[in-house]
Design a protein around this motif. Structure first.
Motif, short mmCIF file in Angstrom:
data_model
loop_
_atom_site.label_atom_id
_atom_site.label_comp_id
_atom_site.label_asym_id
_atom_site.label_seq_id
_atom_site.Cartn_x
_atom_site.Cartn_y
_atom_site.Cartn_z
N LEU A 1 -4.14 -1.87 -4.89
CA LEU A 1 -4.24 -0.54 -5.27
C LEU A 1 -5.45 -0.06 -5.99
O LEU A 1 -5.86 -0.60 -6.98
N MET B 1 0.80 -1.23 -0.08
CA MET B 1 0.07 0.25 -0.10
C MET B 1 0.98 1.22 0.13
O MET B 1 0.41 2.17 -0.44
N GLN C 1 -4.78 5.34 -8.13
CA GLN C 1 -3.40 5.32 -7.66
C GLN C 1 -2.53 4.54 -8.38
O GLN C 1 -1.36 5.08 -8.60
#
Length: 213
Positions: free
Chosen positions: A34, A10, A38
């Protein structure tokens, strides 16, 4: 690969930002977990730094593989790794100028375990190359059989880029990579587990320098 146990970490963006000046020119991660926006942002930052970009999809159905290919295209990736081969995925990649490197063999689980015979895997690879894939994603160190025999035969008999993906996690395996010199190999979890030092960035540079010696 900014991945641990076949999952993108992450804090991938923060890690890339910290290590973008390292010796590694090829960067990538997995399709989970994700959020898509992102992923797009991180791949964009990698491209802006002049990196070659890879999305590895650890999924085996046609629907999941095609979704992964579409994800790679929208993220501006250079190479789609993984998936189980399907003509629809290959056609999509070729239409969108995305290099495709599918898995071969019998694939089970995540992290993936690789089964099947070496002859069958080589035959699969040769068939996929005839259909126009760019290369092959080989989970050699996840193989239930003789990994060294698989690597040696595969690299000798498959005339295309081959990435040895997964479980390069010791000096012995780095030495094996130096000896056989595949087109590429990935390291992800080993860096997070400090197999090659005590800093993510320094481990990248150590491995790159060691391979270049």
């Amino acid at each position: 690969m900014l991945t641990h146990h076949d999952q993108t970490v992450m804090n991938a963006r923060e890690l890339f930002e910290a290590c973008k000046g390292s010796a590694a020119s090829c960067w990538g991660f997995k399709e989970h977990p994700l959020p898509h926006d992102q992923m797009q942002q991180l791949f964009g930052e990698m491209k802006a730094c002049g990196k070659s970009t890879f999305l590895e999809v650890v999924a085996y159905s046609e629907e999941e593989g095609l979704a992964g290919a579409q994800m790679a295209v929208t993220c501006g990736c250079d190479v789609l790794m993984g998936t189980k081969y399907f003509d629809s995925i290959n056609d999509y990649c070729r239409a969108h100028h995305l290099k495709y490197m599918p898995f071969v063999g019998e694939l089970v689980g995540r992290p993936t375990v690789l089964g099947g015979t070496i002859d069958d895997m080589i035959g699969e690879a040769q068939e996929y190359l005839r259909k126009g894939v760019y290369g092959i994603d080989l989970l050699a160190y996840r193989y239930t059989g003789d990994s060294n025999d698989l690597i040696c035969r595969f690299l000798k008999e498959v005339p295309a880029p081959v990435c040895i993906a997964g479980s390069v996690d010791s000096m012995e395996r780095l030495d094996e990579m130096k000896e056989v010199s595949p087109w590429a190999f990935t390291i992800g979890s080993a860096f997070f587990e400090n197999k090659f030092g005590d800093s993510f960035c320094r481990q990248i540079d150590f491995v790159c320098d060691y391979i270049d010696q």
